[in-house]
Every structure is written in C-alpha cells, then in structure tokens.
Write a protein that holds these residues in place. Structure first.
Motif, PDB file in Angstrom:
ATOM      1  N   ASN A  53       0.944  -1.210   0.020  1.00 54.91           N
ATOM      2  CA  ASN A  53      -0.186  -0.151   0.044  1.00 54.91           C
ATOM      3  C   ASN A  53       0.857   1.193   0.231  1.00 54.91           C
ATOM      4  N   ASP A  54       2.246   0.918   0.408  1.00 54.01           N
ATOM      5  CA  ASP A  54       3.035   2.392   0.518  1.00 54.01           C
ATOM      6  C   ASP A  54       3.876   2.474  -1.063  1.00 54.01           C
ATOM      7  N   PRO A  55       3.806   3.214  -1.795  1.00 55.44           N
ATOM      8  CA  PRO A  55       4.462   3.611  -3.092  1.00 55.44           C
ATOM      9  C   PRO A  55       5.808   3.065  -2.931  1.00 55.44           C
ATOM     10  N   LEU A  56       6.725   3.709  -1.708  1.00 54.09           N
ATOM     11  CA  LEU A  56       8.197   3.634  -1.911  1.00 54.09           C
ATOM     12  C   LEU A  56       8.489   2.173  -1.532  1.00 54.09           C
ATOM     13  N   LYS A  57       7.564   1.757  -0.473  1.00 58.50           N
ATOM     14  CA  LYS A  57       7.989   0.304   0.072  1.00 58.50           C
ATOM     15  C   LYS A  57       7.790  -0.688  -1.165  1.00 58.50           C
ATOM     16  N   LYS A  58       6.613  -0.365  -1.705  1.00 62.81           N
ATOM     17  CA  LYS A  58       6.173  -1.469  -3.018  1.00 62.81           C
ATOM     18  C   LYS A  58       7.261  -1.277  -3.956  1.00 62.81           C
ATOM     19  N   GLU A  59       7.864  -0.162  -4.459  1.00 66.78           N
ATOM     20  CA  GLU A  59       8.766  -0.095  -5.147  1.00 66.78           C
ATOM     21  C   GLU A  59      10.074  -0.753  -5.043  1.00 66.78           C
ATOM     22  N   GLN A  60      10.534  -0.713  -3.849  1.00 65.15           N
ATOM     23  CA  GLN A  60      11.665  -1.662  -3.208  1.00 65.15           C
ATOM     24  C   GLN A  60      11.374  -2.981  -3.313  1.00 65.15           C
ATOM     25  N   TYR A  61      10.417  -3.421  -2.891  1.00 64.96           N
ATOM     26  CA  TYR A  61       9.817  -4.586  -2.787  1.00 64.96           C
ATOM     27  C   TYR A  61       9.734  -5.343  -4.085  1.00 64.96           C
ATOM     28  N   LYS A  63      11.493  -4.657  -6.971  1.00 65.49           N
ATOM     29  CA  LYS A  63      12.798  -4.750  -7.290  1.00 65.49           C
ATOM     30  C   LYS A  63      13.186  -6.049  -6.643  1.00 65.49           C
ATOM     31  N   THR A  64      13.103  -6.126  -5.294  1.00 60.64           N
ATOM     32  CA  THR A  64      13.781  -7.462  -4.748  1.00 60.64           C
ATOM     33  C   THR A  64      13.046  -8.627  -5.035  1.00 60.64           C
ATOM     34  N   LEU A  65      11.928  -8.439  -5.555  1.00 59.30           N
ATOM     35  CA  LEU A  65      10.992  -9.766  -6.042  1.00 59.30           C
ATOM     36  C   LEU A  65      11.678 -10.047  -7.250  1.00 59.30           C
ATOM     37  N   ILE A  66      11.822  -9.090  -8.217  1.00 58.92           N
ATOM     38  CA  ILE A  66      12.218  -9.676  -9.672  1.00 58.92           C
ATOM     39  C   ILE A  66      13.562  -9.921  -9.506  1.00 58.92           C
ATOM     40  N   SER A  67      14.514  -9.512  -8.562  1.00 60.64           N
ATOM     41  CA  SER A  67      15.810  -9.893  -8.589  1.00 60.64           C
ATOM     42  C   SER A  67      15.694 -11.621  -8.067  1.00 60.64           C
ATOM     43  N   SER A  68      14.801 -11.755  -7.225  1.00 58.95           N
ATOM     44  CA  SER A  68      14.697 -13.208  -6.587  1.00 58.95           C
ATOM     45  C   SER A  68      14.209 -14.013  -7.669  1.00 58.95           C
ATOM     46  N   HIS A  69      13.343 -13.568  -8.456  1.00 58.30           N
ATOM     47  CA  HIS A  69      12.795 -14.428  -9.754  1.00 58.30           C
ATOM     48  C   HIS A  69      14.013 -14.758 -10.486  1.00 58.30           C
ATOM     49  N   HIS A  70      14.979 -14.015 -11.032  1.00 57.23           N
ATOM     50  CA  HIS A  70      16.006 -14.017 -11.758  1.00 57.23           C
ATOM     51  C   HIS A  70      16.919 -15.151 -11.288  1.00 57.23           C
ATOM     52  N   SER A  71      17.042 -14.844  -9.714  1.00 52.30           N
ATOM     53  CA  SER A  71      18.024 -15.789  -8.960  1.00 52.30           C
ATOM     54  C   SER A  71      17.591 -17.169  -9.055  1.00 52.30           C
ATOM     55  N   SER A  72      16.177 -17.526  -9.105  1.00 54.05           N
ATOM     56  CA  SER A  72      15.645 -18.682  -9.235  1.00 54.05           C
ATOM     57  C   SER A  72      15.922 -19.423 -10.503  1.00 54.05           C
ATOM     58  N   ASN A  73      15.474 -18.466 -11.239  1.00 56.03           N
ATOM     59  CA  ASN A  73      15.425 -19.111 -12.810  1.00 56.03           C
ATOM     60  C   ASN A  73      17.020 -19.491 -13.062  1.00 56.03           C
TER      61      ASN A  73
END
Length: 225
Positions: A53-61, A63-73
């Motif tokens: 619900n927080d734009p700044l927190k969501k943006e940071q999260y 990025k972290t989630l995308i990075s995690s997906h790449h790592s998983s792949n």
C-alpha cells in the motif's frame, strides 16, 4: 527466496492498487481472529498490505522480488545443467564400459579360450607316450604358443583401465588369465622333469580358469542386457 506478498493477498504481481485493496479487505474479514481466523495468517495479510500500500515500500519490494525471480531461474538453469551433465556423464561411462568390453574383455577372453580348449587334446596325445620326442615337442610348442598369447593378454589388459562400474568383471578377468599363466608355468615344469604333480597342478589351474571364464560370461550378459 523472499516471501511473495502478492500471494499473501491473493492477487497477481501486476495487480493494481485497487485490486490489492479489494482483496486485502476481503481477506481481513475472512481471517480476522474475531471471526475465527488464524492470528499468524491475519498478521501476514497485514504485513503484505502495509508494504504494497506504500508506493516507496512497494517499489523497493518489487525490485527485490524481480531479483529473486532471476536468481531462481538461474538456479533452475543450473539444476538443469547439472542433470544434463549427469546424463552426459552416464553416457560417457556407458561408452567406457562398451569400449572396455569390446577392446579388452572380448579379445582377452578369446585368447584364453584358444589356450584352454586344446589342452585336453594336447594332454591325450602326449599321454600316448610322454617320452616320445615328437609328441613332447608338439606339447612344448602348444605351451610356447600359449605363453606368447598370455603375454599379449597381459599387455592388452594393462592398456585400458577397467571402468569402476564393472571392476568385479575386470578383477575376474585378471584372475582368469593369471590362472592360465600359472598353469602354463606348471605344465612347462612337467616337460622339463616329467613330474606328474606339475601336470596335475597345471590341469587344475586350467579348470579354475575355465570356471572363472563361465562366471564372467554370465556376468557380462547382465551388464550388456
């Protein structure tokens, strides 16, 4: 891998804020402790909403989630590569086994058979008169020719290492031609002094070699089947 907050709120990762909010409200009502919901599940929903619900927190999260997906792949790719390597390694090992059987076991086994099979006939012919020079010469020629074959076998066996997966077959082959080699040595001693013990021992060693040969033939079938 980080916890997927979108899954906690039962929405897709590309969900709009309106969709996230709508799902959050539905889940809060469903899992609120006052409504009989589990406290841990309720707190997880609240935590997810607080971040998304927080734009700044969501943006940071995000990025972290995308990075995690790449790592998983990448990990999946590594795992697939590992599996492929294992298959490749297995193929190599199968090739090594076939190569050893075709180029070491088969020719060595043929040489051994060429020595063992004529022995009974050679001894029968000699037994007609062990002191006959011509008969003894023929028997000595058989021994000499057989010893030359064993020398070839010895060199052939040492030319390629036995694959680990069929080490027992390789060991049996070594014992087999070693028995033949020792048997020929005993038979040669007999020709030099006519001591029957040498002849008896030589024949018994050949029998043992033949027994090992039969065992190898059975084991080989189970390997190549």
């Amino acid at each position: 891998m980080i916890n997927n907050l979108y899954k906690e709120l039962d929405v897709e990762e590309n969900a709009t804020l309106s969709e996230i909010k709508s799902s959050y409200r539905r889940l809060v009502k469903k899992h609120h402790p006052d409504a009989g919901g589990e406290k841990n599940r309720f707190l997880a929903i609240q935590n997810a909403w607080e971040t998304l619900n927080d734009p700044l927190k969501k943006e940071q999260y995000d990025k972290t989630l995308i990075s995690s997906h790449h790592s998983s792949n990448f990990s999946d790719a590594k795992w697939e590569e590992k599996v492929n390597k294992k298959k490749y390694s297995s193929t190599i090992k199968d090739g090594e086994v076939k190569n050893w059987i075709n180029n070491i076991y088969n020719p060595t086994n043929r040489f051994i058979s060429q020595i063992i099979k004529p022995l009974s006939q050679e001894i029968r012919e000699l037994s007609a008169d062990p002191y006959d020079e011509e008969l003894m010469d023929n028997f000595c020629k058989y021994i000499l020719l057989s010893q030359k074959k064993i020398e070839k076998v010895d060199k052939l066996y040492k030319s390629i290492s036995v694959p680990d997966s069929i080490s027992s077959l390789g060991l049996d082959l070594y014992h087999c031609f070693s028995q033949v080699k020792d048997a020929l040595s005993e038979l040669e001693k007999y020709t030099q002094g006519y001591v029957d013990d040498y002849l008896f021992d030589g024949k018994e060693m050949m029998k043992e070699a033949k027994r090992i040969q039969s065992k190898m033939s059975y084991d080989k079938k189970s390997i190549i089947s």
